[in-house]
Design a protein around this motif. Structure first.
Motif, PDB file in Angstrom:
ATOM      1  N   VAL A  12      45.979  28.400  82.911  1.00  0.00           N
ATOM      2  CA  VAL A  12      45.515  29.695  82.407  1.00  0.00           C
ATOM      3  C   VAL A  12      45.713  29.777  80.893  1.00  0.00           C
ATOM      4  O   VAL A  12      44.815  30.195  80.149  1.00  0.00           O
ATOM      5  N   VAL A  13      46.880  29.353  80.413  1.00  0.00           N
ATOM      6  CA  VAL A  13      47.151  29.389  78.973  1.00  0.00           C
ATOM      7  C   VAL A  13      46.198  28.460  78.227  1.00  0.00           C
ATOM      8  O   VAL A  13      45.654  28.813  77.165  1.00  0.00           O
ATOM      9  N   THR A  14      45.968  27.277  78.789  1.00  0.00           N
ATOM     10  CA  THR A  14      45.047  26.327  78.152  1.00  0.00           C
ATOM     11  C   THR A  14      43.624  26.870  78.143  1.00  0.00           C
ATOM     12  O   THR A  14      42.887  26.695  77.159  1.00  0.00           O
ATOM     13  N   ALA A  15      43.223  27.529  79.217  1.00  0.00           N
ATOM     14  CA  ALA A  15      41.886  28.125  79.277  1.00  0.00           C
ATOM     15  C   ALA A  15      41.716  29.207  78.228  1.00  0.00           C
ATOM     16  O   ALA A  15      40.658  29.312  77.590  1.00  0.00           O
ATOM     17  N   LEU A  16      42.746  30.010  78.030  1.00  0.00           N
ATOM     18  CA  LEU A  16      42.673  31.048  76.998  1.00  0.00           C
ATOM     19  C   LEU A  16      42.675  30.430  75.598  1.00  0.00           C
ATOM     20  O   LEU A  16      42.041  30.960  74.675  1.00  0.00           O
ATOM     21  N   ALA A  17      43.364  29.287  75.449  1.00  0.00           N
ATOM     22  CA  ALA A  17      43.301  28.572  74.170  1.00  0.00           C
ATOM     23  C   ALA A  17      41.880  28.072  73.909  1.00  0.00           C
ATOM     24  O   ALA A  17      41.374  28.146  72.786  1.00  0.00           O
ATOM     25  N   PHE A  18      41.227  27.562  74.958  1.00  0.00           N
ATOM     26  CA  PHE A  18      39.823  27.161  74.809  1.00  0.00           C
ATOM     27  C   PHE A  18      38.958  28.362  74.445  1.00  0.00           C
ATOM     28  O   PHE A  18      38.072  28.263  73.580  1.00  0.00           O
ATOM     29  N   ASP A  19      39.214  29.480  75.085  1.00  0.00           N
ATOM     30  CA  ASP A  19      38.449  30.698  74.805  1.00  0.00           C
ATOM     31  C   ASP A  19      38.614  31.110  73.343  1.00  0.00           C
ATOM     32  O   ASP A  19      37.660  31.544  72.684  1.00  0.00           O
ATOM     33  N   PHE A  20      39.828  30.954  72.834  1.00  0.00           N
ATOM     34  CA  PHE A  20      40.096  31.259  71.427  1.00  0.00           C
ATOM     35  C   PHE A  20      39.286  30.342  70.516  1.00  0.00           C
ATOM     36  O   PHE A  20      38.658  30.790  69.549  1.00  0.00           O
ATOM     37  N   THR A  21      39.290  29.022  70.813  1.00  0.00           N
ATOM     38  CA  THR A  21      38.499  28.090  69.994  1.00  0.00           C
ATOM     39  C   THR A  21      37.008  28.389  70.125  1.00  0.00           C
ATOM     40  O   THR A  21      36.247  28.238  69.160  1.00  0.00           O
ATOM     41  N   ASN A  22      36.592  28.817  71.304  1.00  0.00           N
ATOM     42  CA  ASN A  22      35.189  29.209  71.499  1.00  0.00           C
ATOM     43  C   ASN A  22      34.830  30.361  70.577  1.00  0.00           C
ATOM     44  O   ASN A  22      33.742  30.392  69.986  1.00  0.00           O
ATOM     45  N   GLY A  23      35.755  31.309  70.418  1.00  0.00           N
ATOM     46  CA  GLY A  23      35.499  32.456  69.561  1.00  0.00           C
ATOM     47  C   GLY A  23      35.272  32.074  68.118  1.00  0.00           C
ATOM     48  O   GLY A  23      34.266  32.437  67.511  1.00  0.00           O
ATOM     49  N   PHE A  24      36.215  31.296  67.518  1.00  0.00           N
ATOM     50  CA  PHE A  24      36.017  30.972  66.101  1.00  0.00           C
ATOM     51  C   PHE A  24      34.960  29.893  65.908  1.00  0.00           C
ATOM     52  O   PHE A  24      34.342  29.797  64.852  1.00  0.00           O
ATOM     53  N   ALA A 224      40.397  37.071  78.932  1.00  0.00           N
ATOM     54  CA  ALA A 224      39.352  36.224  78.353  1.00  0.00           C
ATOM     55  C   ALA A 224      38.619  36.956  77.228  1.00  0.00           C
ATOM     56  O   ALA A 224      38.308  36.365  76.181  1.00  0.00           O
ATOM     57  N   GLY A 225      38.359  38.233  77.427  1.00  0.00           N
ATOM     58  CA  GLY A 225      37.699  39.021  76.385  1.00  0.00           C
ATOM     59  C   GLY A 225      38.542  39.129  75.125  1.00  0.00           C
ATOM     60  O   GLY A 225      38.033  39.008  74.002  1.00  0.00           O
ATOM     61  N   LEU A 226      39.842  39.345  75.285  1.00  0.00           N
ATOM     62  CA  LEU A 226      40.733  39.461  74.131  1.00  0.00           C
ATOM     63  C   LEU A 226      40.861  38.134  73.383  1.00  0.00           C
ATOM     64  O   LEU A 226      40.886  38.103  72.148  1.00  0.00           O
ATOM     65  N   ALA A 227      40.937  37.017  74.122  1.00  0.00           N
ATOM     66  CA  ALA A 227      41.090  35.706  73.487  1.00  0.00           C
ATOM     67  C   ALA A 227      39.870  35.348  72.639  1.00  0.00           C
ATOM     68  O   ALA A 227      39.993  34.888  71.502  1.00  0.00           O
ATOM     69  N   ILE A 228      38.679  35.571  73.180  1.00  0.00           N
ATOM     70  CA  ILE A 228      37.472  35.220  72.433  1.00  0.00           C
ATOM     71  C   ILE A 228      37.277  36.172  71.254  1.00  0.00           C
ATOM     72  O   ILE A 228      36.791  35.779  70.190  1.00  0.00           O
ATOM     73  N   ALA A 229      37.693  37.428  71.419  1.00  0.00           N
ATOM     74  CA  ALA A 229      37.590  38.392  70.314  1.00  0.00           C
ATOM     75  C   ALA A 229      38.525  38.014  69.174  1.00  0.00           C
ATOM     76  O   ALA A 229      38.148  38.092  67.994  1.00  0.00           O
ATOM     77  N   LEU A 230      39.745  37.584  69.491  1.00  0.00           N
ATOM     78  CA  LEU A 230      40.691  37.177  68.452  1.00  0.00           C
ATOM     79  C   LEU A 230      40.178  35.953  67.698  1.00  0.00           C
ATOM     80  O   LEU A 230      40.232  35.886  66.463  1.00  0.00           O
ATOM     81  N   GLY A 231      39.662  34.970  68.447  1.00  0.00           N
ATOM     82  CA  GLY A 231      39.099  33.790  67.801  1.00  0.00           C
ATOM     83  C   GLY A 231      37.914  34.140  66.913  1.00  0.00           C
ATOM     84  O   GLY A 231      37.759  33.598  65.818  1.00  0.00           O
ATOM     85  N   THR A 232      37.094  35.061  67.374  1.00  0.00           N
ATOM     86  CA  THR A 232      35.935  35.488  66.583  1.00  0.00           C
ATOM     87  C   THR A 232      36.375  36.162  65.298  1.00  0.00           C
ATOM     88  O   THR A 232      35.787  35.939  64.226  1.00  0.00           O
TER      89      THR A 232
END
Length: 412
Positions: A12-24, A224-232
């Protein structure tokens, strides 16, 4: 339903890390043209995109269900397989970000999942019909459809506005760009944030914490929404530079046409449950808009490198995912080894990126845009060995001496 084990928590943590990289990595999809044309200041643009990515994450779960239910056989998947898939996706995202190439985060995730699944359960565990109809065909069709639509829309806007006052028209189109950029950000949230939701849901099913065929729980959607928003919000400035200035020089009319066309394609795909690459859609639209203006050009050298990256994304991420899955098969120490490799590689890539910093203060610089990828690669190339440099320096004076002495002998 069982509780969440340690390996599930790691996934789960790794998936959210991917989501973060997806955002930026994918911020450029929504905001590159808006920033390059001056419609919004860079920091305001990424903040707006982050908020709308978060909102978009709550609008649909169709793409999440494609990932969690349709692409691979749930019964043959272990949490370690999903962890290995995420390793392949994250590393490809970081490498392409480092050199400023707008490759597909979606295809990196798909490739990692397919490679890890094949390594674990064989080719039969991958649903080939879903792969073709919901991943590969959209990958080819999306940039073509978005590009043609953007080219036609650009020609139409210039035709309709040829008698309008130039400054007034530019101001109006900049306002339109802000609205269309918001639509792309919203569309990005409905498509890309869901991929992480789907991968976490698949892991929870594989680990026995969710029943098969379950929809993503609310906490998964929110995280997932928060992780991608932070990366963005942090902004993938290197890729924004490539998309905004490296492919073509856009006017406000072209930016508006490109973003509107891309948003339409992405939203339609999200509604149909297609795991679409927003990068492919927006890149195709930007190139189409560049060709749609009379006298407009596309820098095909940069575009060609981008196409190569697109073609390599699935197999490269699949290979890394397969190798990572093989290592995790040795047990807990294998999984720990893969995790250490992921963290170490990510830290090394970040350290290399500090040699040439690209941020909101210089994202619109144009001096090196003709060959932005070559410049980025040169920045990460290590200098020649000191000994070799000294030998070369010693050789030059010796040659000069011989050359200088030759006229003297001739004169004698």
């Amino acid at each position: 339903m069982e509780g969440i084990s340690l390996i599930l928590a790691i996934v789960v943590v790794t998936a959210l890390a991917f989501d973060f990289t997806n955002g930026f990595h994918d911020t450029a999809n929504a905001m590159a043209t808006t920033i390059s044309t001056g419609a919004l200041r860079p920091k305001v643009a990424v903040a707006m995109s982050a908020v709308l990515n978060l909102v978009g994450a709550f609008l649909s779960v169709e793409v999440a269900n494609t990932i969690s239910k349709g692409l691979v056989d749930e019964s043959g998947i272990r949490p370690e397989v999903i962890f290995a898939a995420l390793v392949g996706a994250i590393l490809w995202n970081l490498l392409t970000w480092l050199v400023g190439l707008p490759s597909s985060s979606s295809h990196a995730l798909m490739g990692g999942l397919i490679g890890a699944t094949v390594a674990s359960a064989g080719v039969g565990a991958v649903h080939g019909d879903a792969l073709v109809t919901k991943v590969l065909i959209p990958a080819i069709a999306a940039p073509l459809v978005a590009g043609i639509a953007a080219m036609l829309a650009t020609r139409l806007t210039y035709s309709l506005g040829r008698k309008a006052d130039g400054k007034a028209a530019a101001k109006g189109y900049r306002t339109g760009q802000i609205a269309s950029a918001g639509l792309v950000s919203l569309a990005h949230g409905t498509n890309d944030a869901q991929k992480t939701m789907g991968i976490i849901t698949l892991a929870l099913v594989a680990g026995g914490s969710l029943a098969p065929d379950s929809d993503p729980p609310l906490w998964v959607v929110l995280s997932a929404g928060l992780a991608i928003a932070l990366g963005t919000y942090l902004g993938g400035w290197r890729i924004i530079r490539t998309m905004g200035k490296g492919l073509t020089d856009l006017q406000p009319q072209q930016g508006f046409a490109a973003q509107t066309s891309a948003a339409t394609v992405i939203l339609a795909s999200s509604h149909l449950g297609f795991s679409l690459s927003t990068t492919h859609s927006v890149s195709g639209a930007v190139m189409g808009a560049g060709l749609g203006r009379k006298g407009g050009v596309v820098r095909w050298s940069t575009a060609t490198r981008m196409f190569v990256a697109w073609g390599l994304t699935l197999p490269a991420a699949a290979l890394v995912g397969a190798v990572a899955e093989w290592v995790t098969g040795f047990g807990s120490w294998g999984t720990a080894l893969v995790a250490i490799f992921l963290v170490g590689s990510s830290a090394a890539i970040w350290k290399v990126s500090r040699r040439e910093v690209v941020d909101h203060t210089n994202v619109n610089d144009t001096e090196d845009q003709a060959d932005v990828v070559t410049t980025a690669i040169a920045a990460v190339t290590p200098p020649p060995p000191v000994a070799a440099a000294d030998d070369a320096a010693a050789t030059i004076p010796a040659q000069s001496t011989a050359t200088d002495s030759a006229p003297s002998r001739a004169s004698v």
